[in-house]
Write an enzyme that holds these catalytic residues in place. Structure first.
Site, PDB file in Angstrom:
ATOM      1  N   ASP A   8       0.858  -1.190   0.000  1.00 29.19           N
ATOM      2  CA  ASP A   8       0.000   0.000   0.000  1.00 29.19           C
ATOM      3  C   ASP A   8       0.889   1.234   0.000  1.00 29.19           C
ATOM      4  O   ASP A   8       2.070   1.162   0.369  1.00 29.19           O
ATOM      5  CB  ASP A   8      -0.909   0.018   1.248  1.00 29.19           C
ATOM      6  CG  ASP A   8      -1.838   1.228   1.246  1.00 29.19           C
ATOM      7  OD1 ASP A   8      -2.487   1.478   0.212  1.00 29.19           O
ATOM      8  OD2 ASP A   8      -1.901   1.955   2.260  1.00 29.19           O
ATOM      9  N   SER A   9       0.323   2.356  -0.411  1.00 32.49           N
ATOM     10  CA  SER A   9       1.065   3.608  -0.365  1.00 32.49           C
ATOM     11  C   SER A   9       1.474   3.940   1.078  1.00 32.49           C
ATOM     12  O   SER A   9       2.442   4.658   1.291  1.00 32.49           O
ATOM     13  CB  SER A   9       0.209   4.744  -0.922  1.00 32.49           C
ATOM     14  OG  SER A   9      -0.989   4.846  -0.180  1.00 32.49           O
ATOM     15  N   TYR A  40      -0.579   8.563  -2.483  1.00 29.19           N
ATOM     16  CA  TYR A  40      -0.556   8.312  -3.924  1.00 29.19           C
ATOM     17  C   TYR A  40      -1.785   8.917  -4.606  1.00 29.19           C
ATOM     18  O   TYR A  40      -1.781   9.129  -5.822  1.00 29.19           O
ATOM     19  CB  TYR A  40      -0.575   6.798  -4.197  1.00 29.19           C
ATOM     20  CG  TYR A  40       0.759   6.082  -4.090  1.00 29.19           C
ATOM     21  CD1 TYR A  40       1.853   6.644  -3.440  1.00 29.19           C
ATOM     22  CD2 TYR A  40       0.907   4.816  -4.652  1.00 29.19           C
ATOM     23  CE1 TYR A  40       3.056   5.953  -3.348  1.00 29.19           C
ATOM     24  CE2 TYR A  40       2.109   4.133  -4.572  1.00 29.19           C
ATOM     25  CZ  TYR A  40       3.176   4.703  -3.919  1.00 29.19           C
ATOM     26  OH  TYR A  40       4.371   4.023  -3.840  1.00 29.19           O
ATOM     27  N   GLY A  41      -2.841   9.132  -3.820  1.00 28.56           N
ATOM     28  CA  GLY A  41      -4.140   9.502  -4.397  1.00 28.56           C
ATOM     29  C   GLY A  41      -4.149  10.754  -5.243  1.00 28.56           C
ATOM     30  O   GLY A  41      -4.992  10.925  -6.120  1.00 28.56           O
ATOM     31  N   CYS A  71      -4.176  -1.304  -2.345  1.00 27.18           N
ATOM     32  CA  CYS A  71      -4.323   0.145  -2.506  1.00 27.18           C
ATOM     33  C   CYS A  71      -5.113   0.351  -3.794  1.00 27.18           C
ATOM     34  O   CYS A  71      -4.709  -0.148  -4.857  1.00 27.18           O
ATOM     35  CB  CYS A  71      -2.943   0.779  -2.620  1.00 27.18           C
ATOM     36  SG  CYS A  71      -2.953   2.535  -3.003  1.00 27.18           S
ATOM     37  N   ASN A  72      -6.225   1.048  -3.681  1.00 31.60           N
ATOM     38  CA  ASN A  72      -7.057   1.260  -4.878  1.00 31.60           C
ATOM     39  C   ASN A  72      -6.335   2.104  -5.907  1.00 31.60           C
ATOM     40  O   ASN A  72      -6.432   1.865  -7.106  1.00 31.60           O
ATOM     41  CB  ASN A  72      -8.367   1.943  -4.491  1.00 31.60           C
ATOM     42  CG  ASN A  72      -9.276   1.008  -3.735  1.00 31.60           C
ATOM     43  OD1 ASN A  72     -10.025   0.249  -4.333  1.00 31.60           O
ATOM     44  ND2 ASN A  72      -9.188   1.008  -2.415  1.00 31.60           N
ATOM     45  N   THR A  73      -5.611   3.118  -5.428  1.00 28.43           N
ATOM     46  CA  THR A  73      -4.938   4.028  -6.351  1.00 28.43           C
ATOM     47  C   THR A  73      -3.873   3.274  -7.155  1.00 28.43           C
ATOM     48  O   THR A  73      -3.798   3.417  -8.388  1.00 28.43           O
ATOM     49  CB  THR A  73      -4.308   5.202  -5.566  1.00 28.43           C
ATOM     50  OG1 THR A  73      -5.302   5.718  -4.664  1.00 28.43           O
ATOM     51  CG2 THR A  73      -3.834   6.287  -6.471  1.00 28.43           C
ATOM     52  N   GLU A 156      -5.176   9.850   8.650  1.00 26.67           N
ATOM     53  CA  GLU A 156      -3.747   9.749   8.996  1.00 26.67           C
ATOM     54  C   GLU A 156      -3.353  10.697  10.126  1.00 26.67           C
ATOM     55  O   GLU A 156      -2.375  10.465  10.815  1.00 26.67           O
ATOM     56  CB  GLU A 156      -2.886   9.986   7.752  1.00 26.67           C
ATOM     57  CG  GLU A 156      -3.097   8.879   6.744  1.00 26.67           C
ATOM     58  CD  GLU A 156      -1.839   8.448   6.008  1.00 26.67           C
ATOM     59  OE1 GLU A 156      -0.846   9.178   6.046  1.00 26.67           O
ATOM     60  OE2 GLU A 156      -1.883   7.363   5.395  1.00 26.67           O
ATOM     61  N   CYS A 190     -11.334   3.052  -0.986  1.00 28.23           N
ATOM     62  CA  CYS A 190     -10.019   3.517  -0.552  1.00 28.23           C
ATOM     63  C   CYS A 190      -9.781   2.817   0.770  1.00 28.23           C
ATOM     64  O   CYS A 190     -10.666   2.777   1.633  1.00 28.23           O
ATOM     65  CB  CYS A 190      -9.999   5.032  -0.362  1.00 28.23           C
ATOM     66  SG  CYS A 190      -8.474   5.602   0.441  1.00 28.23           S
ATOM     67  N   THR A 191      -8.589   2.274   0.920  1.00 27.02           N
ATOM     68  CA  THR A 191      -8.341   1.412   2.079  1.00 27.02           C
ATOM     69  C   THR A 191      -8.309   2.180   3.407  1.00 27.02           C
ATOM     70  O   THR A 191      -8.368   1.561   4.465  1.00 27.02           O
ATOM     71  CB  THR A 191      -7.014   0.652   1.876  1.00 27.02           C
ATOM     72  OG1 THR A 191      -5.990   1.587   1.517  1.00 27.02           O
ATOM     73  CG2 THR A 191      -7.169  -0.376   0.775  1.00 27.02           C
ATOM     74  N   HIS A 192      -8.224   3.497   3.355  1.00 29.27           N
ATOM     75  CA  HIS A 192      -8.284   4.291   4.592  1.00 29.27           C
ATOM     76  C   HIS A 192      -9.713   4.456   5.108  1.00 29.27           C
ATOM     77  O   HIS A 192      -9.924   4.717   6.287  1.00 29.27           O
ATOM     78  CB  HIS A 192      -7.751   5.710   4.348  1.00 29.27           C
ATOM     79  CG  HIS A 192      -6.267   5.812   4.332  1.00 29.27           C
ATOM     80  ND1 HIS A 192      -5.495   5.193   3.389  1.00 29.27           N
ATOM     81  CD2 HIS A 192      -5.407   6.477   5.152  1.00 29.27           C
ATOM     82  CE1 HIS A 192      -4.221   5.479   3.626  1.00 29.27           C
ATOM     83  NE2 HIS A 192      -4.150   6.254   4.686  1.00 29.27           N
TER      84      HIS A 192
HETATM   85  N1  DGL Z   1      -4.491   3.516   0.092  1.00 32.09           N
HETATM   86  C1  DGL Z   1      -4.902   4.413  -0.958  1.00 32.09           C
HETATM   87  C2  DGL Z   1      -6.115   3.842  -1.717  1.00 32.09           C
HETATM   88  O1  DGL Z   1      -6.689   2.851  -1.346  1.00 32.09           O
HETATM   89  C3  DGL Z   1      -5.200   5.798  -0.474  1.00 32.09           C
HETATM   90  C4  DGL Z   1      -4.091   6.537   0.191  1.00 32.09           C
HETATM   91  C5  DGL Z   1      -3.246   7.391  -0.721  1.00 32.09           C
HETATM   92  O2  DGL Z   1      -3.763   8.346  -1.337  1.00 32.09           O
HETATM   93  O3  DGL Z   1      -2.059   7.118  -0.769  1.00 32.09           O
HETATM   94  O4  DGL Z   1      -6.524   4.397  -2.706  1.00 32.09           O
END
Ligand code: DGL
Length: 271
Positions: A8-9, A40-41, A71-73, A156, A190-192
């Protein structure tokens, strides 16, 4: 040792890893968070691809046989290139999987109205990966998307339980629901975002279902391993977990506790 790598990012992938570990505790895992370069988003296609490929190579070097981009991104912007261009040059046995496909596969089973909502980072929404993947599997389903750029920093910064978070939770939920009164299923893409679930539920009508990806991805991985006996057979099974971050290890350990319950032994690495 042939391990399962989870990438993940930063911290968000821990919400997915928590479910994977619960469902599949027997395997050996390495978690890598690119915290030094997160989020990363908001980053461009090229950069997310470049960073994700570096992480994938590192996880392979560290013994991963199968990698989940939790991570979706990264799944939206890097997975296809990595699977099609890079992986064939790296190995014909190792595999990289994402989390958009399993989420798309399941979402149509939940929606009765045929209108679903996707909440993600700006990058995930702009990539159109969800409408494209859902369209392949559920062509009659209409997909409504909303980017929630303030949610990752709220989580975060450990503000997700505080009153200030409500403003931005309500704002993006309202923007999504205003796109169609028929939305009956929302995917937290988004995993957050599962960290905000309590507040999200507060602003979503009771009849609308809110789906988190952890259990969906864990079940999909379990299913993948039953269908790919060679991979399953190859993976080592000592139940170990190692965490790596590109940021300071103590800092990662501190914040990771928000997302993951369990012992955390963390090492800093350079990609
Ligand atoms: N974990 C990222 C996702 O699922 C989001 C966090 C990021 O922007 O890095 O898209």
């Amino acid at each position: 040792m042939k391990k399962i790598g989870i990438f993940d990012s930063g911290y968000g992938g821990l919400t997915v890893f928590q479910s994977i570990r619960q469902q599949l505790p027997q395997y050996d895992y390495i978690y890598l968070g690119d915290n030094a370069r997160a989020p990363y988003g908001t980053r461009s296609f090229d950069i997310v691809y470049e960073y994700t490929l570096q992480a994938v190579r590192k996880l392979f070097d560290m013994g991963a046989e199968l990698i989940i981009l939790a991570c979706n991104t990264a799944s939206a912007k890097a997975l296809r290139n990595i699977q099609q261009k890079d992986l064939p040059l790296i190995s014909n046995q190792k595999r990289v999987l994402g989390i958009i496909r399993p989420s798309a596969e399941i979402i149509g089973q939940y929606s009765k109205s045929g209108h679903v909502g996707i909440l993600g980072t700006q990058g995930t929404v702009d990539s159109n990966s969800y409408p494209i993947e859902i369209g392949k599997i559920w062509p009659a389903v209409s997909v409504h998307q909303q980017a929630c750029p303030m949610w990752v920093p709220i989580v975060e910064n450990n503000e997700y339980n505080n009153d200030g978070a409500d403003y931005f939770v309500k704002k993006y939920i309202d923007q999504l629901l205003s796109q169609s009164a028929q939305i009956d299923t929302i995917m937290l893409a988004c995993t957050h975002f599962p960290m905000l679930l309590k507040k999200i539920r507060r602003y979503v009508p009771a009849q609308v279902q809110v789906l988190c990806q952890g259990d969906i991805v864990a079940s999909s991985l379990a299913n993948y391993l039953t269908r790919h006996a060679d991979m399953e057979h190859n993976l080592s099974k000592n139940g170990t977990v190692q965490f790596f971050t590109t940021e300071n290890a103590a800092k990662f350990c501190d914040t990771a506790k928000i997302f993951f319950s369990g012992e955390l032994y963390v090492e800093k690495i350079v990609l």
